[in-house]
Design a protein around this motif. Sequence first.
Motif, short mmCIF file in Angstrom:
data_model
loop_
_atom_site.label_atom_id
_atom_site.label_comp_id
_atom_site.label_asym_id
_atom_site.label_seq_id
_atom_site.Cartn_x
_atom_site.Cartn_y
_atom_site.Cartn_z
N ARG A 1 0.69 -1.38 -0.04
CA ARG A 1 -0.01 -0.06 0.22
C ARG A 1 1.19 1.10 -0.07
O ARG A 1 2.05 1.34 0.49
N GLU B 1 -3.45 -1.58 -2.02
CA GLU B 1 -4.22 -0.71 -1.80
C GLU B 1 -3.60 0.91 -1.83
O GLU B 1 -2.28 0.90 -1.46
N LYS C 1 -7.98 -1.84 -3.93
CA LYS C 1 -8.69 -0.85 -3.93
C LYS C 1 -8.03 0.57 -3.70
O LYS C 1 -6.85 0.43 -3.43
N ASN C 2 -8.68 1.67 -4.10
CA ASN C 2 -8.06 2.71 -3.98
C ASN C 2 -6.79 3.14 -4.66
O ASN C 2 -5.99 3.98 -4.09
N LYS D 1 -3.70 -7.77 -0.04
CA LYS D 1 -4.16 -6.39 -0.25
C LYS D 1 -3.44 -5.49 -1.05
O LYS D 1 -2.09 -5.26 -0.76
#
Lengths: 622, 622
Positions: A544, A567, A598-599, A565
């Motif tokens: 991230r 992100e 996501k994002n 993840k």
Amino acid sequence: MKKLIFIFSLLVSFSGFCDKPGEVIQVKKTAAITEDATPYVLKKILENKEAKGIKFEKGTYHFYPDKGLTKFVYISNHKDVFVNLAFPIDGFKDFTIDGQGSTFIFHGKMIPFLVDNSENVSIKNVTIDWAMAFHSEGEIIAHNTEEHSFDVRFGDEYPYEIRNGDIYFIKEYYEHDLGQTIIYDKQRRAIAYNDKKFSPIATSQKSTVQHGIDQVKYKYKVDKSDLTLRKVGTESRLNLKQVAPGVVRFYNHKKQLPPIGTILSTKGQQGENRVAPGIRVNNTNNFHLTDVTIHHAGGMGLLVENSEDIYIDRLKITPSGDRMVSTTADATHFVGCRGFIKMTNSLLENQLDDCVNIHGAYQEVVEQLGEKKLGIRMGHHQQEGYVIGKKGDTIGFVKIDESFTPFDKLTIESIERVNQRYQVITFKEKIPKEVVQGDYIENISAYPEVLLENNKFQGNRARGVLLSTPKKAIVRNNYFHSEMEAIFLPVESSKWYESGATSNLLIEGNTFDNCNFGGTSRGIIRLVTDEDNESIAFNDITIRKNIFKMFDNLVLEASNTDELKFEENTILSSDRFPQLYPENPAFILRSSKNVTFKNNDFQGKATKMMESDKSTINVDFQ
Amino acid sequence: MKKLIFIFSLLVSFSGFCDKPGEVIQVKKTAAITEDATPYVLKKILENKEAKGIKFEKGTYHFYPDKGLTKFVYISNHKDVFVNLAFPIDGFKDFTIDGQGSTFIFHGKMIPFLVDNSENVSIKNVTIDWAMAFHSEGEIIAHNTEEHSFDVRFGDEYPYEIRNGDIYFIKEYYEHDLGQTIIYDKQRRAIAYNDKKFSPIATSQKSTVQHGIDQVKYKYKVDKSDLTLRKVGTESRLNLKQVAPGVVRFYNHKKQLPPIGTILSTKGQQGENRVAPGIRVNNTNNFHLTDVTIHHAGGMGLLVENSEDIYIDRLKITPSGDRMVSTTADATHFVGCRGFIKMTNSLLENQLDDCVNIHGAYQEVVEQLGEKKLGIRMGHHQQEGYVIGKKGDTIGFVKIDESFTPFDKLTIESIERVNQRYQVITFKEKIPKEVVQGDYIENISAYPEVLLENNKFQGNRARGVLLSTPKKAIVRNNYFHSEMEAIFLPVESSKWYESGATSNLLIEGNTFDNCNFGGTSRGIIRLVTDEDNESIAFNDITIRKNIFKMFDNLVLEASNTDELKFEENTILSSDRFPQLYPENPAFILRSSKNVTFKNNDFQGKATKMMESDKSTINVDFQ
């Protein structure tokens, strides 16, 4: 009548600094010491085991092997060698080597700092270099396109000889032939863009004449890549000629001609060419490396094995002078370490292998020798002599072609190293009947927590960071400019017997600046195992708030992963290099589940975002 | 699912013979043991240090390296190697290995018996052989005179591969290229008559292209013959081709074509090809070898260093099966031994170097490190790691270009081995100022009395007996049929750093049967030093009541000798071989004095009896 040249000046030096236990050995930069510091430093180290450190008056000190202490060392991922030492730090406690800004120049096959069986050892404020490098460099100065040959000019610092079409670079107490090669871009001081097109130079070919070789039988499993057996079936295909003093013509090249003005790096045969790492730490707790520069080593810069709590701050691995290459293998490498590995504010560049590699070691079950006793075997010849753990450690048993997760665990009572390949482990518990010949064992206790923060990784051959630990790991705020993938989570079971399936990893705030420029079609971040199975190897991986500057498409490749993840990352398109693989997607998933994107701010070139196989499930792409 | 192949049978064996201190380990010939006796024997040896011996049920036992104990060994006149051991006899007392007529077959790089730091050790009733030899043999089957090439057929027991014009013989865990070669006469099972005309095959030539190599500087003296440095300036000149399966054509031969039907022996590069001696004894008192047969070894048959009182009776060094060659180096060799060396009733034949070589070792003064402290250096790379003596020994200082007699003597207080080349000796006394860099030291205490009686020395390459000891030595009632000189008294100071100027030697009742048939122009008995000076090296030498069967003229060459008696010998003319050097006299004397020839029965061919230089005085020739 020969001359009296007795070294009475040394006598004066030797008697000038009698040190008491608990004190710090002081080294003055007298000519008698700086011209060859080995005998003086060695004597001081051996005679003052209770000292709290050794401090050098700032200066340049030479270290020759001739009067160094011989030690045979099994070194993971190196050739096992005899080295002559000035600093045999064995069995020391609370000991600091402080160069106070000094430069140490080594000559020949030495290990500058060999730390064994010690506790709380620091090395600081020192620069390491070698007078003559263990590799050689030359500039491509001409192409002869009709015959597909090219000319390389080798400077005076790389004396050579041509023997039967191969080139041998002559060093102090050492030589290497062409062997492993790669091309550097002089302007960028990094591996050349799309280097895979030009190098390596193929040095061997299949031998054509054999007679009766299949009659050589082995009773036990052998390693066909071992330094003797690997030679069978091959011969040299090199045909090099000197066309002017210092200028050598390379015929018979299989790939494209390397661009004029680029630099050819050569370091000799794989397996033979790692003989003098910079710093080797073994079986030591609490090791600190601070403000150390390693310009060169004939092997890795820093290699740590079976140790606990390693702290590295402001380490620089970077070439000296006009050299393209720093160390001839990994900048830093950690095997079977536990506790904490922390590397901060460091610059690792231009070495001939990975920047950071952290992993365990698999070994192979040979036979049961008693209710609690197993005979085991080192799989890889560069793991010879490696001892997998100590009393009380938890050993996991793995059937590698089925799963990366241990199917059972036992506790080490003792290990007996019979020879470099074969050891006998006695466990506290009885060996379960599921354990069979060919199973792998790994040391569950010997994995570290990792923090890599504020480092710069660039210009080297191969990868940035390789991580194989199930413990918590953070890779934060680093800069990557590597010719292969920036971060690689492997299970290199088949070839290298490197163990460790990673979980609980945070990759955050890093800048990935146009990595993978060497020509491979791979993700900047890559989670891939050697094995073909679909079981989970990687778990709880968070990527991230990173910036990916991309001249090409592929950002992430993940396989055998659960809970991934991705992100709040920014993916930027860059024109730093021409694109190589426009057909690639941005993300590839295989045999994975529970993946969230996501994002993210995607400004990359890829037209296809995601490719996944049917064994990948539960992907949330926003 | 892989097969369960746990070795529970071994478990049974392992638990079947718990031995008490002072008892004898009994080894039964169960299949689990005979198929690879290494792990069982090793475990027994390591666990029963107080045992009085190990006895084998008569049978054939195989020993593989895979589960053997690794030990690194510095071995004089061998490559220093890692070997895997079944018999690490280290620190044993009153211990007997009794094969009871068994045969031990070794596989790969092992030392069958390594005896260190022990007292009263016996090895008896055992035959040693290797499954695959460390050398290879092939028969010369054709000449191609126009192109001056010849064809060699290699049998199935010598698998090979041709790489870039050189041939590599592939063994278990080992390979060798052509390297050192010699020709055997199949009918006579000995080195071929006048072999120097045909062999060795020249394998290397000067390399023609070098650049900047003179810029590689060394701070200290280096050994140009060391395994790395020797390669500089040379390349392979071999050009071998397979002309039929198993048949290889040798082009480019510099000498005469070896006769059809003779056998070519090849063993790889000098310095690299001695890796597995048969029996190595070090730092041991009272060693007995009785009724032992050594069919082969990759190096010497028996090598004894720094030991005291060695008794050898009924030793056989002789090839097995159809092999021409037994051991690939000396049959027996003794360095720095003291007390008594007695060899009786033995047969030493067909090995690739001398039958018996007994000498000390010179080392070189590097620097003075204190009033009583010297830094010294091993001269020869195959002496690396050799320690010259122990506390209390008398060290003599020699200026070798002036005299072989020590100009001063000191007593060892202690020796510190810093590395394989460099050691520091502390003496009890102050070092006299006459001692300078480059002086040699020798251990006066470490020379043995010698008795060689009723032995047969034949068929081998090189010499019969080399003797370098100032103590009393007797060579009596032996049979010699050696291709070079039968008895050689050298001071091999320059190249081999072998010390010991012989005095008090009796050579009596021997038969010298047509020695020197290999083609050299040398005396059957030869006393010659490496140095050019006229000082006395050999003293009180009596040669009497021997029979010399002579196809050629030269019986005795003596230089630097005082008090030489040649009496009551019979010199017979023989037609065993055609004469080679009809111009030679029977006797040559140089720089000698007080020489007596009397009561000899001369029936030889020589027309000129004696040749002497003007520095030879007081010769009484009757």
